[in-house]
Design a protein around this motif. Structure first.
Motif, PDB file in Angstrom:
ATOM      1  N   SER A  33      27.476  21.925   1.736  1.00 14.88           N
ATOM      2  CA  SER A  33      28.440  22.498   0.798  1.00 14.88           C
ATOM      3  C   SER A  33      28.951  23.807   1.370  1.00 14.88           C
ATOM      4  O   SER A  33      28.199  24.555   2.000  1.00 14.88           O
ATOM      5  N   TYR A  35      30.997  27.501   0.535  1.00 17.85           N
ATOM      6  CA  TYR A  35      31.317  28.451  -0.533  1.00 17.85           C
ATOM      7  C   TYR A  35      32.056  29.640   0.069  1.00 17.85           C
ATOM      8  O   TYR A  35      31.818  30.023   1.221  1.00 17.85           O
ATOM      9  N   PRO A  43      29.316  33.562  -5.001  1.00 16.64           N
ATOM     10  CA  PRO A  43      29.986  32.521  -4.199  1.00 16.64           C
ATOM     11  C   PRO A  43      30.756  31.530  -5.067  1.00 16.64           C
ATOM     12  O   PRO A  43      30.319  31.182  -6.157  1.00 16.64           O
ATOM     13  N   PHE A  45      32.504  27.672  -5.042  1.00 12.87           N
ATOM     14  CA  PHE A  45      32.406  26.367  -4.373  1.00 12.87           C
ATOM     15  C   PHE A  45      33.759  25.952  -3.815  1.00 12.87           C
ATOM     16  O   PHE A  45      34.770  25.956  -4.528  1.00 12.87           O
ATOM     17  N   GLN A  48      32.086  19.853  -0.845  1.00 11.17           N
ATOM     18  CA  GLN A  48      30.796  19.345  -0.402  1.00 11.17           C
ATOM     19  C   GLN A  48      31.010  18.067   0.409  1.00 11.17           C
ATOM     20  O   GLN A  48      31.900  17.267   0.092  1.00 11.17           O
ATOM     21  N   LEU A  90      30.133  30.808   3.306  1.00 13.14           N
ATOM     22  CA  LEU A  90      28.738  30.370   3.322  1.00 13.14           C
ATOM     23  C   LEU A  90      28.653  28.857   3.360  1.00 13.14           C
ATOM     24  O   LEU A  90      29.396  28.162   2.670  1.00 13.14           O
ATOM     25  N   SER A  97      22.840  15.341  -2.660  1.00 14.19           N
ATOM     26  CA  SER A  97      23.833  16.079  -3.432  1.00 14.19           C
ATOM     27  C   SER A  97      23.215  16.863  -4.579  1.00 14.19           C
ATOM     28  O   SER A  97      23.674  17.937  -4.918  1.00 14.19           O
ATOM     29  N   TYR A  98      22.133  16.346  -5.144  1.00 17.04           N
ATOM     30  CA  TYR A  98      21.610  16.932  -6.377  1.00 17.04           C
ATOM     31  C   TYR A  98      20.243  17.564  -6.147  1.00 17.04           C
ATOM     32  O   TYR A  98      19.318  17.385  -6.914  1.00 17.04           O
ATOM     33  N   GLU A 100      18.123  21.271  -4.405  1.00 20.20           N
ATOM     34  CA  GLU A 100      18.324  22.691  -4.137  1.00 20.20           C
ATOM     35  C   GLU A 100      19.002  22.888  -2.793  1.00 20.20           C
ATOM     36  O   GLU A 100      18.769  22.150  -1.841  1.00 20.20           O
ATOM     37  N   GLN A 101      19.865  23.903  -2.747  1.00 25.88           N
ATOM     38  CA  GLN A 101      20.682  24.166  -1.571  1.00 25.88           C
ATOM     39  C   GLN A 101      20.186  25.422  -0.857  1.00 25.88           C
ATOM     40  O   GLN A 101      19.901  26.434  -1.499  1.00 25.88           O
ATOM     41  N   PHE A 102      20.148  25.338   0.465  1.00 25.13           N
ATOM     42  CA  PHE A 102      19.680  26.439   1.299  1.00 25.13           C
ATOM     43  C   PHE A 102      20.849  26.937   2.135  1.00 25.13           C
ATOM     44  O   PHE A 102      21.537  26.160   2.793  1.00 25.13           O
ATOM     45  N   PHE A 103      21.031  28.249   2.115  1.00 29.19           N
ATOM     46  CA  PHE A 103      22.220  28.839   2.712  1.00 29.19           C
ATOM     47  C   PHE A 103      21.981  29.356   4.125  1.00 29.19           C
ATOM     48  O   PHE A 103      20.868  29.792   4.468  1.00 29.19           O
ATOM     49  N   GLY A 104      23.054  29.325   4.902  1.00 32.50           N
ATOM     50  CA  GLY A 104      23.071  29.995   6.188  1.00 32.50           C
ATOM     51  C   GLY A 104      23.449  31.456   6.016  1.00 32.50           C
ATOM     52  O   GLY A 104      23.686  31.916   4.893  1.00 32.50           O
TER      53      GLY A 104
END
Lengths: 112, 110
Positions: A33, A35, A43, A45, A48, A90, A97-98, A100-104
């Motif tokens: 995804s 952002y 952030p 969206f 995705q 980001l 898809s559903y 938890e998301q981890f960011f760079g």
């Protein structure tokens, strides 16, 4: 386990130019995804990608486009840059898809 | 009206105090709630991930969700100067999109 990586770290462009930002997802993650985070804001969206297909889009114009590759890395392309596109971009990856998301660490884009 | 509302602060507390952070949200269908920590000019780091109502504890951090009030909270016990950061609440909607609050800047003074 390698986390989410993004390149470049910083970028300066002029209005009207085009830019490509890159993201490598975390090992085992097939969803990416993107952002946009303006200064002092949360952030927002953009879109995705799940298994190389766009899987949802936020309120951004068509000049924001993306790709996901077979190794699940991804690109964000922005055409006809405007001053308001200056922000931290980001990338986040997740197992599906559903989840938890981890960011760079983000790419900071400045448009002059 | 935004889907997720969060007081931007700044919130300044002395070292060792409890930090209390809150968000409200508008859509009662939301089920997944998250808290991220973001240091200046860095990407957000996932702190807590909660499904539905109730409490979740991880070390010095406690996340609470009250779905009847559409209210989510994060508490940080025994706060340290290294906890100084912006804390973002986020909700994962049914399309897999994170909706964020504006973030609360926290400053823990020694």
């Amino acid at each position: 386990e390698t986390g989410v990586t993004q390149s470049p770290t910083h970028l300066i462009k002029t209005r009207g130019q085009q830019v490509t930002l890159r993201c490598s997802s975390q090992s085992g993650h097939n969803t990416v995804s993107w952002y946009q985070q303006a200064l002092g804001q949360g952030p927002q969206f953009i879109f995705q990608y799940y298994r190389e297909e766009e899987n949802g889009r936020g309120n951004f114009p068509p000049r924001f486009s993306g790709l996901q590759f077979p190794n699940y890395s991804s690109e964000l392309n922005v055409n006809a840059l405007e001053l308001d596109d200056s922000a931290l971009y980001l990338c986040a990856s997740s197992r599906a898809s559903y989840n938890e998301q981890f960011f760079g660490p983000g790419t900071r884009l400045t448009v002059l | 009206q935004k889907e997720v509302e969060q007081d931007p602060g700044p919130l300044s507390v002395p070292e060792g105090a409890i930090v209390s952070l809150n968000c409200t949200y508008s859509n009662s269908a939301f089920q997944y709630f998250m808290w991220y920590r973001q240091y200046s000019r860095k990407g957000p780091e996932l702190l807590m991930y909660t499904y539905s109502s109730g409490n979740k504890e991880d070390g010095r951090f406690t996340a609470q969700v009250d779905k009847s009030s559409k209210y989510i909270s994060l508490f940080i016990r025994d706060s340290q100067p290294s906890d100084s950061a912006t804390y973002l609440c986020a909700i994962l909607d049914s399309w897999g999109k994170l909706q964020f609050g504006a973030g609360t800047q926290v400053v823990v003074t020694p």
